[in-house]
Design a protein around this motif. Structure first.
Motif, PDB file in Angstrom:
ATOM      1  N   ARG A 377       0.847  -1.198   0.000  1.00 30.58           N
ATOM      2  CA  ARG A 377       0.000   0.000   0.000  1.00 30.58           C
ATOM      3  C   ARG A 377       0.880   1.244   0.000  1.00 30.58           C
ATOM      4  O   ARG A 377       1.897   1.286   0.701  1.00 30.58           O
ATOM      5  N   ILE A 378       0.534   2.260  -0.792  1.00 37.48           N
ATOM      6  CA  ILE A 378       1.303   3.505  -0.793  1.00 37.48           C
ATOM      7  C   ILE A 378       1.303   4.116   0.601  1.00 37.48           C
ATOM      8  O   ILE A 378       0.253   4.250   1.242  1.00 37.48           O
ATOM      9  N   ALA A 379       2.487   4.473   1.072  1.00 36.38           N
ATOM     10  CA  ALA A 379       2.650   5.078   2.398  1.00 36.38           C
ATOM     11  C   ALA A 379       3.355   6.422   2.221  1.00 36.38           C
ATOM     12  O   ALA A 379       4.579   6.521   2.349  1.00 36.38           O
ATOM     13  N   PRO A 380       2.602   7.491   1.916  1.00 35.02           N
ATOM     14  CA  PRO A 380       3.221   8.790   1.584  1.00 35.02           C
ATOM     15  C   PRO A 380       4.154   9.320   2.665  1.00 35.02           C
ATOM     16  O   PRO A 380       5.171   9.959   2.354  1.00 35.02           O
ATOM     17  N   HIS A 381       3.829   9.066   3.929  1.00 34.73           N
ATOM     18  CA  HIS A 381       4.621   9.633   5.025  1.00 34.73           C
ATOM     19  C   HIS A 381       6.050   9.104   5.065  1.00 34.73           C
ATOM     20  O   HIS A 381       6.938   9.753   5.620  1.00 34.73           O
ATOM     21  N   LEU A 382       6.298   7.953   4.456  1.00 34.60           N
ATOM     22  CA  LEU A 382       7.651   7.389   4.456  1.00 34.60           C
ATOM     23  C   LEU A 382       8.620   8.227   3.625  1.00 34.60           C
ATOM     24  O   LEU A 382       9.831   8.112   3.779  1.00 34.60           O
ATOM     25  N   LEU A 383       8.076   9.091   2.755  1.00 36.08           N
ATOM     26  CA  LEU A 383       8.947   9.979   1.980  1.00 36.08           C
ATOM     27  C   LEU A 383       9.734  10.904   2.890  1.00 36.08           C
ATOM     28  O   LEU A 383      10.866  11.293   2.578  1.00 36.08           O
ATOM     29  N   CYS A 384       9.152  11.272   4.031  1.00 35.68           N
ATOM     30  CA  CYS A 384       9.805  12.183   4.971  1.00 35.68           C
ATOM     31  C   CYS A 384      11.134  11.636   5.473  1.00 35.68           C
ATOM     32  O   CYS A 384      11.977  12.399   5.967  1.00 35.68           O
ATOM     33  N   ARG A 385      11.325  10.340   5.375  1.00 35.47           N
ATOM     34  CA  ARG A 385      12.519   9.709   5.930  1.00 35.47           C
ATOM     35  C   ARG A 385      13.654   9.592   4.903  1.00 35.47           C
ATOM     36  O   ARG A 385      14.742   9.147   5.251  1.00 35.47           O
ATOM     37  N   LYS A 386      13.395   9.979   3.680  1.00 38.51           N
ATOM     38  CA  LYS A 386      14.405   9.869   2.622  1.00 38.51           C
ATOM     39  C   LYS A 386      15.296  11.109   2.605  1.00 38.51           C
ATOM     40  O   LYS A 386      14.839  12.234   2.851  1.00 38.51           O
ATOM     41  N   GLU A 387      16.553  10.916   2.305  1.00 41.78           N
ATOM     42  CA  GLU A 387      17.533  11.997   2.377  1.00 41.78           C
ATOM     43  C   GLU A 387      17.240  13.109   1.375  1.00 41.78           C
ATOM     44  O   GLU A 387      17.431  14.293   1.677  1.00 41.78           O
ATOM     45  N   GLU A 388      16.775  12.773   0.178  1.00 40.41           N
ATOM     46  CA  GLU A 388      16.460  13.816  -0.812  1.00 40.41           C
ATOM     47  C   GLU A 388      15.301  14.680  -0.343  1.00 40.41           C
ATOM     48  O   GLU A 388      15.274  15.888  -0.590  1.00 40.41           O
ATOM     49  N   TYR A 389      14.330  14.073   0.318  1.00 42.52           N
ATOM     50  CA  TYR A 389      13.219  14.834   0.894  1.00 42.52           C
ATOM     51  C   TYR A 389      13.779  15.853   1.895  1.00 42.52           C
ATOM     52  O   TYR A 389      13.387  17.029   1.894  1.00 42.52           O
ATOM     53  N   LYS A 390      14.689  15.406   2.742  1.00 47.17           N
ATOM     54  CA  LYS A 390      15.241  16.277   3.779  1.00 47.17           C
ATOM     55  C   LYS A 390      16.061  17.418   3.189  1.00 47.17           C
ATOM     56  O   LYS A 390      16.039  18.543   3.701  1.00 47.17           O
ATOM     57  N   LYS A 391      16.771  17.149   2.107  1.00 52.16           N
ATOM     58  CA  LYS A 391      17.543  18.211   1.460  1.00 52.16           C
ATOM     59  C   LYS A 391      16.618  19.300   0.924  1.00 52.16           C
ATOM     60  O   LYS A 391      16.873  20.494   1.094  1.00 52.16           O
ATOM     61  N   TYR A 392      15.537  18.873   0.265  1.00 50.79           N
ATOM     62  CA  TYR A 392      14.604  19.860  -0.277  1.00 50.79           C
ATOM     63  C   TYR A 392      13.907  20.600   0.859  1.00 50.79           C
ATOM     64  O   TYR A 392      13.647  21.811   0.767  1.00 50.79           O
ATOM     65  N   PHE A 393      13.628  19.898   1.947  1.00 50.00           N
ATOM     66  CA  PHE A 393      12.998  20.540   3.101  1.00 50.00           C
ATOM     67  C   PHE A 393      13.878  21.660   3.647  1.00 50.00           C
ATOM     68  O   PHE A 393      13.383  22.735   4.008  1.00 50.00           O
ATOM     69  N   ALA A 394      15.185  21.436   3.718  1.00 44.34           N
ATOM     70  CA  ALA A 394      16.102  22.473   4.202  1.00 44.34           C
ATOM     71  C   ALA A 394      15.999  23.723   3.335  1.00 44.34           C
ATOM     72  O   ALA A 394      16.056  24.856   3.830  1.00 44.34           O
ATOM     73  N   ALA A 395      15.838  23.525   2.026  1.00 45.13           N
ATOM     74  CA  ALA A 395      15.708  24.674   1.124  1.00 45.13           C
ATOM     75  C   ALA A 395      14.408  25.435   1.384  1.00 45.13           C
ATOM     76  O   ALA A 395      14.374  26.664   1.305  1.00 45.13           O
ATOM     77  N   THR A 396      13.342  24.708   1.710  1.00 45.77           N
ATOM     78  CA  THR A 396      12.062  25.390   1.975  1.00 45.77           C
ATOM     79  C   THR A 396      12.151  26.268   3.219  1.00 45.77           C
ATOM     80  O   THR A 396      11.485  27.305   3.305  1.00 45.77           O
TER      81      THR A 396
END
Length: 582
Positions: A377-396
């Motif tokens: 099943r798609i689990a969208p919240h797991l994206l938060c744990r990926k390093e690329e997600y975190k890099k983009y978050f720092a930019a935001t």
């Protein structure tokens, strides 16, 4: 006296460089001087501010005239862009891609239109002002704004609607922005359903002397519930309002849920509000799933988001991510706010910006590398744990930096500049020291392991000593925090892995972001600015340019800096990292 130039302290343009992207923010209207070097001007303005303070009816929060001064300066919209320097496959972003954004203010300050005179009898009219975060007694919606993308599409809103007037102002702001997309009922009335996400502390323990966040939260819940189903007139349009109030406590207290009572951690308040609001929100999503109006991929993502939100037991920032994503897919405007509508709000807005990007990919039916649970099943919240997600978050977060200055700087009636706490987002003081999820959302190169990681016995001994000292020095409040930290650390082996990093920031804040010691290979740069002789460290990874300084500030630079070896309150940035300013 010297001319008090607002622009010298806010800066009209700032640039933040990372190894993988550059973030630039620019004010649409360049700031102008707001006062002259005249004693008569200051006295006239002081009288204006005093009259405003006297006219206010809300006395629940102690306020002073200097607090009101934060709400009489012009605040202009801020354009921002993220330039990508390396492929970010998770989001389908390519090198040299540029994403554009805009922070657009709603100017609700009650001081707009008020006037004062200078020595030559010229009349100055307050304009483009917003109710500031530090103006606690303001009866208008504080730091109200909307974040848009480069196509003028709203991403999310901000503002703390904890009374009926503020809640109504918020509804008006959203309606005027979203009007063209809203449905009509049979009577020709617009139907406005929107979600308000409060990030405040709903627990029973509150910081004394500050706004009681739990009381504010309850008043906000009442105000929004009172609006539900009501029809109001906005610009000669009849609008039926359906606000949905959700609550995600971004506070260290909910980190101790296994130890402290739910009433202390705020979990009880969260559950009381979200039991109702999550049901309202997911009902809207399930209706869309059933009526066939969504694409197959959107339907699958929405089903996954609803399923995992209903399972519970997720970190608060992941639940927040799912709620915001459901809003995006269901085309529901979403509002995020904390007490000051700045720091914790910036976390939620960063998550919302990423969700907006994801939803745009869904709209365009582009392929996306979704994370899935053990049942596929798609689990969208797991994206938060990926390093690329975190890099983009720092930019935001960098995009929010200029906005934070607008909330925290004012020209006092005597012409001096006052910057409350720090100017800009800051992770190593009480601001983000109380938000553990900030570390979970940032890339690894922005974090630092504590010296005692994996050394539970040694750390417990150290914390035990701090606990004893806290009883003598800081009193009951900090003693309770440290006691909970020690107990929970021993109970759960808290110095292991990511949780150890988070806990190290709370509440003693041994672990902060890399301010003052960095790995040069990570291409992180740091900046500082001088405000009245105080050195203030800015956002991690930030490199600010075009920071102007006037003569009064330059004179102050010769004085000892806050954050020197004689003052351990701030970490001093090494001299070789100090950028040039023009």
């Amino acid at each position: 006296m010297t001319v008090s130039n607002h622009a010298n302290y806010l800066g009209n343009k700032a640039e933040y460089t990372y190894g993988y992207c550059t973030v630039t923010t620019t004010r649409e209207v360049q700031e102008e001087p707001t006062a002259t070097d005249s004693e008569a001007t200051y006295k006239s303005r002081e009288a204006m501010l005093q009259a405003e303070l006297t006219s206010r009816t809300d006395r629940s929060v102690k306020a002073k005239m200097k607090h009101v001064a934060y709400s009489d300066l012009p605040r202009y919209d801020i354009d921002a862009e993220i330039q990508i320097h390396e492929n970010m496959d998770l989001f389908g972003l390519k090198k040299d891609d540029t994403l554009k954004f805009k922070n657009e203010y709603f100017h609700h300050s009650s001081l707009n239109g008020k006037t004062y005179k200078d020595a030559d009898e010229n009349i100055h009219t307050v304009h483009n002002a917003v109710a500031s975060s530090w103006d606690r007694s303001s009866e208008d919606l504080m730091m109200a704004r909307v974040l848009k993308d480069g196509k003028e599409k709203p991403i999310c809103y901000a503002g703390r609607p904890d009374n009926q007037k503020k809640a109504t102002q918020l509804a008006e702001d959203i309606f005027r922005t979203e009007k063209s997309k809203l449905p009509l009922d049979r009577d020709g009335r617009y139907i406005l359903t929107f979600v308000v996400d409060s990030l405040t502390n709903g627990g029973s323990l509150q910081n004394p002397g500050l706004l009681n966040e739990r009381t504010s939260l309850i008043e906000e819940n009442d105000a929004l519930n009172n609006l539900d189903g009501k029809t109001i007139s906005i610009d000669d349009c009849q609008v039926v309002l359906h606000p949905i109030h959700v609550h995600h406590t971004l506070s260290f207290w909910n980190r101790f849920a296994p130890v402290l009572p739910d009433t202390v951690t705020g979990i009880a308040t969260e559950n009381a509000i979200n039991t109702v609001s999550y049901t309202k929100l997911t009902d809207i999503g399930e209706k869309l799933i059933k009526d066939g109006s969504l694409s197959d991929k959107k339907k699958e993502v929405l089903e996954g988001a609803i399923y995992h939100l209903n399972q519970g037991n997720l970190p608060v920032h992941e639940r927040l991510m799912l709620v915001d994503l459901i809003c995006k897919i269901c085309a529901l405007p979403v509002v995020h706010h904390c007490k000051s509508v700045v720091d914790r709000t910036s976390i939620a807005k960063g998550i919302s910006m990423i969700n907006h990007l994801i939803n745009e990919k869904l709209e365009e039916e582009e392929e996306f590398a979704w994370e899935r649970d053990e049942k596929g099943r798609i689990a969208p919240h797991l994206l938060c744990r990926k390093e690329e997600y975190k890099k983009y978050f720092a930019a935001t977060l960098a995009i929010q930096h200029q906005v934070s200055k607008d909330a925290r700087i004012a020209i006092m009636p005597d012409g001096t500049i006052e910057g409350r706490k720090t100017l800009g987002l800051n992770y190593h003081d009480d601001t983000f020291g109380t938000v553990p999820c900030a570390l979970s959302l940032l890339p690894e190169e922005a974090l630092k392991d504590t010296w005692f990681q994996g050394k539970t016995k040694t750390a417990t001994l150290v914390l035990g000593s701090l606990l004893a000292a806290a009883m003598v020095v800081t009193g009951l409040y900090h003693t309770i925090v440290l006691a909970a930290t020690i107990y929970f650390s021993i109970k759960s082996g808290a110095w292991q892995g990511e949780f150890g990093k988070e806990l190290a920031l709370l509440p003693i804040r041994i672990n902060w972001l890399r301010l003052g010691e960095i790995d040069a290979s990570k291409n992180f740069n740091f900046d500082h600015e001088i405000i009245n002789g105080n050195e203030r460290a800015l956002l991690v990874g930030a490199k600010t340019t075009h920071m102007q300084k006037n003569k009064a500030v330059e004179d102050k630079e010769k004085e000892p800096l806050l954050g020197s070896h004689k003052d351990p309150r701030l970490v001093v940035i090494p001299p070789h990292l100090h950028p040039k300013t023009d």
